[in-house]
Design a protein around this motif. Structure first.
Motif, short mmCIF file in Angstrom:
data_model
loop_
_atom_site.label_atom_id
_atom_site.label_comp_id
_atom_site.label_asym_id
_atom_site.label_seq_id
_atom_site.Cartn_x
_atom_site.Cartn_y
_atom_site.Cartn_z
N LEU A 449 45.84 29.53 30.86
CA LEU A 449 44.98 30.50 31.54
C LEU A 449 43.92 30.97 30.56
O LEU A 449 44.20 31.61 29.55
N THR A 450 42.66 30.63 30.87
CA THR A 450 41.55 30.96 29.96
C THR A 450 40.92 32.30 30.29
O THR A 450 40.53 33.04 29.38
N HIS A 451 40.81 32.67 31.59
CA HIS A 451 40.17 33.93 31.98
C HIS A 451 40.44 34.21 33.44
O HIS A 451 41.01 33.37 34.17
N TYR A 452 40.01 35.41 33.87
CA TYR A 452 40.00 35.78 35.28
C TYR A 452 38.55 35.86 35.74
O TYR A 452 37.67 36.32 35.00
N SER A 453 38.30 35.42 36.98
CA SER A 453 36.96 35.50 37.57
C SER A 453 36.97 36.56 38.67
O SER A 453 37.67 36.42 39.67
N LEU A 454 36.20 37.64 38.46
CA LEU A 454 36.13 38.76 39.41
C LEU A 454 34.71 38.82 39.99
O LEU A 454 33.73 38.91 39.25
N CYS A 455 34.60 38.75 41.32
CA CYS A 455 33.30 38.77 41.99
C CYS A 455 33.27 39.89 43.03
O CYS A 455 34.29 40.19 43.67
N SER A 456 32.11 40.50 43.21
CA SER A 456 31.91 41.54 44.21
C SER A 456 30.61 41.25 44.97
O SER A 456 29.61 40.85 44.38
N MET A 457 30.62 41.48 46.30
CA MET A 457 29.44 41.28 47.14
C MET A 457 29.40 42.38 48.19
O MET A 457 30.39 42.63 48.88
N LYS A 458 28.23 43.04 48.28
CA LYS A 458 28.06 44.13 49.23
C LYS A 458 27.94 43.57 50.65
O LYS A 458 27.25 42.59 50.89
N ILE A 459 28.68 44.20 51.57
CA ILE A 459 28.66 43.78 52.96
C ILE A 459 27.56 44.57 53.68
O ILE A 459 27.65 45.80 53.83
N SER A 460 26.52 43.87 54.10
CA SER A 460 25.39 44.51 54.78
C SER A 460 24.69 43.48 55.65
O SER A 460 24.89 42.26 55.48
N THR A 470 33.43 37.59 34.11
CA THR A 470 34.47 36.82 33.43
C THR A 470 35.30 37.77 32.57
O THR A 470 34.76 38.41 31.65
N ILE A 471 36.58 37.85 32.88
CA ILE A 471 37.47 38.81 32.23
C ILE A 471 38.50 38.04 31.41
O ILE A 471 39.01 37.00 31.85
N SER A 472 38.81 38.54 30.25
CA SER A 472 39.77 37.88 29.36
C SER A 472 41.13 37.72 30.05
O SER A 472 41.55 38.57 30.85
N ALA A 473 41.83 36.64 29.72
CA ALA A 473 43.14 36.38 30.33
C ALA A 473 44.18 37.41 29.93
O ALA A 473 45.20 37.57 30.61
#
Length: 664
Positions: A449-460, A470-473
């Motif tokens: 496990l190299t990292h975590y991928s966190l994404c956010s998108m506004k609903i409109s 990109t967050i550390s594992a």
């Protein structure tokens, strides 16, 4: 001469007494009694064979005497009734071989004669069919074991058929306690079980056996006394200490002593470890320690190992004490090179790969490869699984001790995680969101496990861009900022390996609305600030007036000539009346009303003008006016403006003026 055998000193003294008193009349009678007493201790012979196939018969008897030089003669009859004998026997038994004319299939008379000096003793005659007479040897090499509260005894079988055993036993160390005998039929393996004993006590036991297959069997002799130790019912309480030294761990084991009743005869402790059983890298035998020792030291590698300690005595063994020694902690484990398994192993080198299903190491799930196995063509990759994490150890045997030279993490083949992270807490705020999640378990990583991928998108309605981080594992939380209040966002989280991202964990969150109460609160605080400032200013001014009161101005203004036109305006001005309290000092004898006081004050004000001034004013007034005014009207015209001005000054300033005191 008469020789008396087996006589006591008392009997000899009696013989001398009788000889002196009665002479030699009774000497022959005493000799006969004495001879009969000596021969009475000679038993009849017992002739037998040891088993069914034995061709040699043994005859034995007992004879108690104090004589050292005794010879025996064995007599028996043959098939024709003719007496045969075997002479010059020096012991209490003899063997009858095939050369001696004895027919075992027919009954024969057998007796023995003892020659002790000049005395001869003859045993009673016995008739026996020798072929049916079998006497086993005394049980030898008896093994004992505890089965619950029963004691099992086993020994080597004399023949392949069961026998009858007589067991004598009593508790060890208590001579006054009565013994007990039990008759027990043996099995074909010559095993008997004594039931209902006390496991925690030691016993003394002896056995004899009888061949029940034959018509005329004889009891064997008793076996020697056998001490049976108490049972070992409890596990050993083992403690250990470890010391790391250049790739080798020195493990010292200590345990508490066991009860004394269980240590009789002999007790040993066996110590084994999983490395020894695998032969990696140093093949060792089981370690044994003596009964006087309660500690043991062994050397193991850095990998996880199970150490088993067992106590043994003559009656059994204790339950196994398994001591799990985890792998030595290694900080910042690196990823193994994929070519490690392709290298040729050196002599006395071995590899261990532990399958990791969780954070702990399981010593049972281990793959071992030695140089000998590799030479035979045995590989290690065929036993490994894809997408499974292994902890790689490389050991070498150095001076008879295992040494770990390399530790790292290994995957035969990597893939993306097959499980999404689990959200733990989500805390939305007005402009941000705090997220936390649980780690993906090892069995679902399927790679490093190299990292975590966190994404956010506004609903409109409008298409909004996706923002990814990109967050550390090693991290399990993140704080999203700069979000729009009261908006909805689609949040996705996935673990990633070198093979790619795994399954997504999605959730929709909504940020908090901005509250108007905050604006009103700010406005209210501002109003309160101004009110507080104004009140504070008033208080300060009042305090200043009390400390520094104002100096009143004079109420009589400087004389300013008035023009007739302005005087009329001033006289016609409307009087402004303010609330006034006028205090005038009045003599006690003549009370004066307020109206009188005021008129007097006003009159006095007018009278203060000198006569010359009055005359001048009158002459000026007469020359300038067309109308004829009397002196009185002129006085009134001159006084009215001054009175009005004085009254207005008095009312406006709220002062108490003492006119009389000023005129005086």
């Amino acid at each position: 001469m008469i020789i008396i055998f087996g006589t006591s000193p008392h009997l000899m003294e009696t013989f001398r007494h009788w000889r002196s008193r009665y002479g030699y009349v009774l000497l022959f009678l005493l000799a006969a009694i004495s001879t009969g007493s000596a021969c009475g201790a000679l038993s009849s012979p017992q002739c037998f064979r040891r088993n069914e196939v034995a061709s040699i018969y043994i005859c034995e008897w007992s004879f108690n005497t104090h004589e050292s030089d005794v010879t025996f003669t064995l007599y028996f009859t043959d098939i024709f009734g003719k007496k045969q004998k075997i002479e010059n026997i020096r012991t209490n038994q003899t063997e009858i071989v095939d050369q001696i004319p004895l027919t075992v299939s027919y009954s024969a008379d057998i007796w023995v004669e003892a020659q002790a000096g000049n005395a001869t003793c003859t045993s009673p005659n016995v008739s026996a069919l020798l072929i049916d007479s079998v006497k086993y040897d005394a049980p030898q090499n008896i093994s004992v074991s505890w089965v619950r509260n029963n004691l099992s005894l086993s020994w080597q079988a004399a023949e392949g058929c069961p026998a009858l055993a007589e067991v004598w036993f009593r508790k060890y160390g208590n001579p006054v306690e009565s013994s007990e005998k039990r008759l027990i039929n043996t099995t074909n393996e010559y095993n008997v079980v004594i039931v209902n004993l006390v496991r925690s006590s030691a016993y003394q036991v002896r056995i004899r056996q009888l061949a029940i297959k034959y018509k005329s069997p004889l009891w064997s002799n008793w076996s020697p006394f056998l001490t049976v130790p108490a049972a070992l019912d409890r596990k050993l309480e083992v403690d250990h200490t470890s010391r790391l030294s250049n790739g080798t761990r020195q493990v010292t084991l200590t345990w508490k002593p066991i009860p004394h009743q269980a240590t009789l005869r002999r007790v040993t402790y066996s110590v084994t470890d999983t490395h020894s059983s695998h032969g990696c890298p140093c093949k060792r035998k089981k370690s044994h320690t003596s009964r006087n020792s309660n500690h043991h030291t062994l050397h193991v590698s850095y990998s996880a190992v199970n150490i088993t300690v067992v106590a043994r005595n003559e009656a059994g063994k204790s339950p196994e004490t398994v001591l799990h020694v985890p792998a030595a902690s290694a900080a910042d484990l690196k990823i193994c090179d994929q070519t490690l398994l392709n290298e040729k192993l050196r002599r006395r080198t071995c590899l261990e790969l532990y399958e990791l299903q969780d954070a702990d190491l399981n010593p049972e799930s281990v793959i071992v490869l030695t140089a000998r196995k590799q030479k035979k063509g045995e590989g290690i990759k065929s036993s490994m699984k894809n997408f499974t994490r292994y902890l790689y150890f490389e050991h070498r045997c150095h001076n008879g001790k295992p040494r770990t030279v390399k530790v790292c993490l290994f995957y035969l083949k990597e893939g993306a995680p097959n499980k999404e992270p689990q959200y733990d807490k989500t805390v939305p705020k007005t402009h941000s969101v705090s997220l936390s999640w649980k780690e993906i378990s090892y069995e679902h990583h399927r790679g490093f496990l190299t990292h975590y991928s966190l994404c956010s998108m506004k609903i409109s309605p409008q298409k909004e861009p996706k923002e990814c981080f990109t967050i550390s594992a090693s991290m399990t939380e993140h704080h999203l900022e700069n979000l729009t209040p009261g908006a909805k966002y689609n949040i996705t989280l996935a673990g990633a390996t070198r093979a790619g991202e795994g399954l997504l964990a999605a959730q929709i969150i909504e940020t908090l609305q901005e509250k108007p109460v905050n604006v009103w609160l700010s406005f209210g605080l501002l109003v309160m600030f101004f009110i507080f400032s104004a009140g504070f200013t008033v208080i300060i001014k009042r305090i200043k007036m009390k400390i520094f009161p104002p100096v009143p101005r004079s109420v009589i203004l400087d004389f300013i000539p008035h023009h007739p036109e302005k005087e009329q305006e001033m006289c016609n001005a409307k009087e402004e009346v303010h609330k006034l309290t006028l205090h005038q000092p009045v003599p006690e004898q003549t009370p004066v009303s307020d109206e009188t006081s005021i008129s007097s004050v006003l009159k006095g004000e007018c009278n203060d003008t000198s006569d010359e001034d009055m005359k001048k004013e009158r002459s000026d007034s007469a020359g300038s006016e067309d109308k004829g005014l009397s002196l009185d009207s002129a006085d009134q015209t001159l006084c009215k403006p001054q009175m009005a001005e004085l009254a207005r000054l008095i009312y406006r300033n709220g002062l108490v003026v003492n006119v009389k005191s000023e005129s005086s």
